[in-house]
Design an enzyme around this catalytic site. Structure first.
Site, PDB file in Angstrom:
ATOM      1  N   HIS A 137       1.125   4.575   4.429  1.00 29.00           N
ATOM      2  CA  HIS A 137       0.325   5.174   3.364  1.00 29.00           C
ATOM      3  C   HIS A 137       0.719   6.626   3.122  1.00 29.00           C
ATOM      4  CE1 HIS A 137      -3.383   2.279   3.270  1.00 29.00           C
ATOM      5  NE2 HIS A 137      -2.223   1.632   3.324  1.00 29.00           N
ATOM      6  N   SER A 173       0.807  -1.219   0.000  1.00 27.24           N
ATOM      7  CA  SER A 173       0.000   0.000   0.000  1.00 27.24           C
ATOM      8  C   SER A 173       0.842   1.272   0.000  1.00 27.24           C
ATOM      9  CB  SER A 173      -0.939   0.012   1.212  1.00 27.24           C
ATOM     10  OG  SER A 173      -1.776  -1.115   1.212  1.00 27.24           O
TER      11      SER A 173
END
Length: 202
Positions: free
Chosen positions: A175, A125
């Site tokens: 992230h 991610s």
């Protein structure tokens, strides 16, 4: 722009880096199902801050290629499949790979410095968010002349950030760090002077 209409062979030929990354992630996930291989792959590959503090530096990058389950893998690889090709086309193979790997690496590094020592994490991610960040840099320079990109990618970036903080169990640190890394690298890659230089070489 993000609609994929290529055949399987065309996709691999046109976007070799994206294809290779998807293949590697899928292969590693399949290998992790095999007990004799899966246990050491997970034990030695997971992002573990305590292990990094003890000198296991490879854990900065190996978690980028591991996933906690099929749904986790499917979501990340679908995002890479959908958004990666356009960035690879715009930047070229080496630059795209640099964005992806450095975003994942700095996502893991930020996790190490900002999360406790007993923190574990896996997933691509952070690298995927690096792709979003690079598109954000492109919008920064050319958003007014790229209305289609703005209409598509800006809502995706906003929704992704919001969902990062609303979904439990998400490594928000990776992230956001990955997105910032992609954005900063993108500012360099998509600088108008550099774009002119690319076109001149072609």
């Amino acid at each position: 722009m993000f609609l994929r209409t290529e055949s399987f062979s065309q996709y691999i030929r046109m976007y070799p880096v994206v294809s290779a990354l998807i293949g590697i992630n899928v292969l590693i996930h399949i290998l992790s199902w095999i007990p004799a291989l899966g246990v050491p792959i997970i034990n030695y590959g997971v992002g573990w801050n305590q292990g990094i503090s003890e000198g296991e530096w490879w854990r900065f990058i190996t978690p980028v290629f591991l996933h906690s389950g099929f749904a986790h893998l499917l979501f990340n690889m679908f995002s890479l499949f959908l958004f990666g090709p356009e960035l690879e086309r715009l930047t070229g193979k080496v630059r795209f790979f640099t964005i992806y790997i450095l975003a994942g690496l700095f996502g893991s590094a930020a996790t190490y410095f900002l999360q406790p020592l007993d923190y574990f994490h896996v997933g691509a991610s952070g690298a995927i968010f690096g792709i979003f960040g690079a598109f954000g840099a492109l919008l920064y320079y050319g958003g007014r002349v790229l209305p289609q990109l703005r209409q598509i990618i800006l809502p995706i970036i906003v929704i992704s950030i919001v969902m990062t903080f609303l979904t439990p169990g998400i490594n928000a640190t990776a992230h956001i760090a990955g997105m910032i890394t992609g954005f900063l690298i993108g500012l360099s890659y998509f600088h108008p002077k550099r774009i002119v230089s690319w076109k001149a070489k072609k």
